[in-house]
Design an enzyme around this catalytic site. Structure first.
Site, PDB file in Angstrom:
ATOM      1  N   ALA A  81       0.856  -1.177   0.000  1.00  0.00           N
ATOM      2  CA  ALA A  81       0.000   0.000   0.000  1.00  0.00           C
ATOM      3  C   ALA A  81       0.896   1.231   0.000  1.00  0.00           C
ATOM      4  CB  ALA A  81      -0.864  -0.006   1.257  1.00  0.00           C
ATOM      5  N   GLY A 124       0.531  -5.059   0.741  1.00  0.00           N
ATOM      6  CA  GLY A 124      -0.605  -5.104  -0.184  1.00  0.00           C
ATOM      7  C   GLY A 124      -0.227  -5.695  -1.534  1.00  0.00           C
ATOM      8  N   GLU A 127      -0.462  -9.280  -1.064  1.00  0.00           N
ATOM      9  CA  GLU A 127      -1.898  -9.592  -0.942  1.00  0.00           C
ATOM     10  C   GLU A 127      -2.583  -9.554  -2.301  1.00  0.00           C
ATOM     11  OE1 GLU A 127      -2.242  -6.601   2.148  1.00  0.00           O
ATOM     12  OE2 GLU A 127      -2.953  -8.115   3.564  1.00  0.00           O
ATOM     13  N   GLU A 147       4.207  -5.528   7.248  1.00  0.00           N
ATOM     14  CA  GLU A 147       3.429  -4.493   7.951  1.00  0.00           C
ATOM     15  C   GLU A 147       3.810  -4.372   9.421  1.00  0.00           C
ATOM     16  OE1 GLU A 147       2.201  -6.784   5.898  1.00  0.00           O
ATOM     17  OE2 GLU A 147       0.659  -5.907   4.593  1.00  0.00           O
TER      18      GLU A 147
HETATM   19  N1  CO8 Z   1       4.536   3.258  -0.344  1.00  0.00           N
HETATM   20  C1  CO8 Z   1       4.936   4.446  -0.849  1.00  0.00           C
HETATM   21  N2  CO8 Z   1       6.124   4.624  -1.480  1.00  0.00           N
HETATM   22  C2  CO8 Z   1       6.936   3.562  -1.584  1.00  0.00           C
HETATM   23  C3  CO8 Z   1       6.577   2.300  -1.082  1.00  0.00           C
HETATM   24  C4  CO8 Z   1       5.315   2.162  -0.446  1.00  0.00           C
HETATM   25  N3  CO8 Z   1       4.867   0.997   0.044  1.00  0.00           N
HETATM   26  N4  CO8 Z   1       7.599   1.433  -1.320  1.00  0.00           N
HETATM   27  C5  CO8 Z   1       8.543   2.136  -1.962  1.00  0.00           C
HETATM   28  N5  CO8 Z   1       8.161   3.421  -2.123  1.00  0.00           N
HETATM   29  C6  CO8 Z   1       8.881   4.508  -2.775  1.00  0.00           C
HETATM   30  C7  CO8 Z   1      10.015   5.008  -1.894  1.00  0.00           C
HETATM   31  O1  CO8 Z   1       9.522   5.950  -0.950  1.00  0.00           O
HETATM   32  C8  CO8 Z   1      10.933   5.634  -2.917  1.00  0.00           C
HETATM   33  O2  CO8 Z   1      10.392   6.855  -3.306  1.00  0.00           O
HETATM   34  P1  CO8 Z   1      11.347   8.182  -3.391  1.00  0.00           P
HETATM   35  O3  CO8 Z   1      12.355   7.841  -4.454  1.00  0.00           O
HETATM   36  O4  CO8 Z   1      10.402   9.262  -3.761  1.00  0.00           O
HETATM   37  O5  CO8 Z   1      11.966   8.306  -2.036  1.00  0.00           O
HETATM   38  C9  CO8 Z   1      10.789   4.691  -4.112  1.00  0.00           C
HETATM   39  O6  CO8 Z   1       9.550   3.998  -3.928  1.00  0.00           O
HETATM   40  C10 CO8 Z   1      11.901   3.663  -4.189  1.00  0.00           C
HETATM   41  O7  CO8 Z   1      11.954   2.977  -2.954  1.00  0.00           O
HETATM   42  P2  CO8 Z   1      13.294   2.846  -2.086  1.00  0.00           P
HETATM   43  O8  CO8 Z   1      14.181   4.023  -2.324  1.00  0.00           O
HETATM   44  O9  CO8 Z   1      12.897   2.565  -0.684  1.00  0.00           O
HETATM   45  O10 CO8 Z   1      13.926   1.585  -2.778  1.00  0.00           O
HETATM   46  P3  CO8 Z   1      14.902   0.496  -2.111  1.00  0.00           P
HETATM   47  O11 CO8 Z   1      15.378  -0.356  -3.245  1.00  0.00           O
HETATM   48  O12 CO8 Z   1      15.900   1.152  -1.236  1.00  0.00           O
HETATM   49  O13 CO8 Z   1      13.944  -0.388  -1.157  1.00  0.00           O
HETATM   50  C11 CO8 Z   1      11.989  -1.625  -0.618  1.00  0.00           C
HETATM   51  C12 CO8 Z   1      12.929  -1.160  -1.733  1.00  0.00           C
HETATM   52  C13 CO8 Z   1      12.727  -2.597   0.318  1.00  0.00           C
HETATM   53  C14 CO8 Z   1      10.813  -2.355  -1.277  1.00  0.00           C
HETATM   54  C15 CO8 Z   1      11.515  -0.417   0.203  1.00  0.00           C
HETATM   55  O14 CO8 Z   1      11.020   0.562  -0.711  1.00  0.00           O
HETATM   56  C16 CO8 Z   1      10.418  -0.718   1.166  1.00  0.00           C
HETATM   57  O15 CO8 Z   1      10.678  -1.269   2.233  1.00  0.00           O
HETATM   58  N6  CO8 Z   1       9.154  -0.346   0.833  1.00  0.00           N
HETATM   59  C17 CO8 Z   1       8.034  -0.507   1.727  1.00  0.00           C
HETATM   60  C18 CO8 Z   1       7.580  -1.955   1.791  1.00  0.00           C
HETATM   61  C19 CO8 Z   1       6.445  -2.100   2.788  1.00  0.00           C
HETATM   62  O16 CO8 Z   1       6.605  -1.880   3.966  1.00  0.00           O
HETATM   63  N7  CO8 Z   1       5.261  -2.477   2.294  1.00  0.00           N
HETATM   64  C20 CO8 Z   1       4.091  -2.630   3.103  1.00  0.00           C
HETATM   65  C21 CO8 Z   1       3.279  -1.370   3.074  1.00  0.00           C
HETATM   66  S1  CO8 Z   1       1.900  -1.406   4.180  1.00  0.00           S
HETATM   67  C22 CO8 Z   1       0.765  -2.348   3.339  1.00  0.00           C
HETATM   68  O17 CO8 Z   1       0.985  -2.788   2.253  1.00  0.00           O
HETATM   69  C23 CO8 Z   1      -0.525  -2.564   4.051  1.00  0.00           C
HETATM   70  C24 CO8 Z   1      -1.540  -3.213   3.146  1.00  0.00           C
HETATM   71  C25 CO8 Z   1      -2.910  -2.978   3.694  1.00  0.00           C
HETATM   72  C26 CO8 Z   1      -4.011  -3.080   2.652  1.00  0.00           C
HETATM   73  C27 CO8 Z   1      -3.833  -2.265   1.393  1.00  0.00           C
HETATM   74  C28 CO8 Z   1      -4.683  -1.005   1.377  1.00  0.00           C
HETATM   75  C29 CO8 Z   1      -4.543  -0.153   0.143  1.00  0.00           C
END
Ligand code: CO8
Length: 273
Positions: A81, A124, A127, A147
């Site tokens: 998400a 998500g 999921e 999460e």
């Molecule tokens: N949301 C928003 N932006 C994101 C997300 C995300 N989940 N994941 C990555 N991005 C963005 C980063 O902020 C970054 O943006 P910017 O360049 O503007 O700073 C860009 O994507 C690239 O990401 P990274 O620089 O972090 O890239 P890395 O290669 O260093 O890391 C990762 C990749 C490991 C995937 C890292 O981005 C990460 O940990 N992302 C988050 C993963 C996460 O925690 N996901 C779970 C989110 S919560 C969820 O999904 C709940 C679901 C509930 C139901 C759904 C309802 C809609």
């Protein structure tokens, strides 16, 4: 800043030249691409709305027989998400917002859905892949529900679908630690259908979809629903529903055609009726 461009792309790729699918299946396989590569295809509410509207439109299109969902770029199917959107939310705002209903609508799509996963499928994103019926994973794909590391828990089916797919003990470990699984581990645990070289992921998923698209469409929808029943219902209910649906297919032209073609030693021609 809000995204103004479409967040989901739709295409109808031609069957690969080497594919067993006849050229007449052009239009039968839809490719839906999550298109926010700069945010690793994070599932904003608007993206999810576009996705479900696209899928529902395809589900009503008699020419469409199977759908492949993939992420734009090679780094992510979807990184979850959109955390920026979730950060300011409260329990009350999520409840009042009514934006999680898309997940129920995704689960109602009758056409077979195949996820082609390169890179991360997290939160998500995992999921969404699990809401699909099959997952073709790249060797470099990974799956996880991180999460817990954000102070919450899965909210779009992760606790239920991951547990059904890989069992309680392993789902507990992944969800309570936030650890990701590699594609090979996901294959071993029964979460994914196939693991393929990264560059081949989309082609393999499209070929699988093209193969399903050549099958009798009513039977495909009925079988998908019955398989989903296997995890959604008590066994006795699922078996009763399976038998009733099986009997129902004997009122279709495709049943008559399929069995006549077998006895006449010729390929069947499916009408979808
Ligand atoms: N949301 C928003 N932006 C994101 C997300 C995300 N989940 N994941 C990555 N991005 C963005 C980063 O902020 C970054 O943006 P910017 O360049 O503007 O700073 C860009 O994507 C690239 O990401 P990274 O620089 O972090 O890239 P890395 O290669 O260093 O890391 C990762 C990749 C490991 C995937 C890292 O981005 C990460 O940990 N992302 C988050 C993963 C996460 O925690 N996901 C779970 C989110 S919560 C969820 O999904 C709940 C679901 C509930 C139901 C759904 C309802 C809609």
């Amino acid at each position: 800043m809000p995204d103004l461009a479409p967040l989901v792309r739709l295409a109808f790729p031609a069957p690969a030249p080497a594919s067993a699918a006849p050229a007449s299946t052009l239009g039968a396989v839809a490719l839906v691409t999550l298109d926010r590569p700069a945010a690793l295809n994070a599932l904003s509410f608007d993206l999810l709305d576009e996705l479900v509207e696209t899928l529902e439109r395809l589900d009503r299109d008699a020419a469409c027989r199977a759908i492949v969902i993939t992420g734009s770029g090679s780094r992510a199917f979807a990184a979850g998400a959109d955390i920026r959107e979730l950060e300011p939310q409260t329990s009350a705002s999520l409840t009042a917002g009514g934006r999680f209903g898309v997940w129920d609508r995704l689960a109602m799509i009758g056409l077979p859905l195949i996820a082609a996963v390169r890179g991360v499928a997290l939160g998500g994103g995992c999921e969404l892949a699990m809401t699909c019926d099959m997952i073709v994973a790249a060797e470099d794909a990974s799956f996880g529900q991180p999460e817990i590391l954000l102070g919450v828990m899965p909210g779009a089916g992760g606790t239920q679908r991951l547990t059904r797919a890989i069992g309680k003990a392993r789902a507990m470990e992944l969800i309570l630690t936030g650890r990701s699984m590699s594609a090979t581990e996901a294959l071993r645990r029964g979460l994914v259908t196939r693991v393929v070289p990264a560059e081949a992921t989309l082609d393999v998923a499209l070929e699988l979809a093209a193969e399903v698209a050549t099958m009798p469409p009513l039977a495909v929808r009925a079988a998908k629903a019955a398989i989903l029943d296997a995890s959604d219902r008590p066994l006795a209910d699922g078996l009763a529903r399976e038998r009733a649906t099986f009997f129902g297919l004997f009122d279709t032209d495709d049943q008559a055609e399929g069995m006549a073609a077998f006895t006449q030693k010729r390929p069947p021609v499916w009408s979808g009726h």
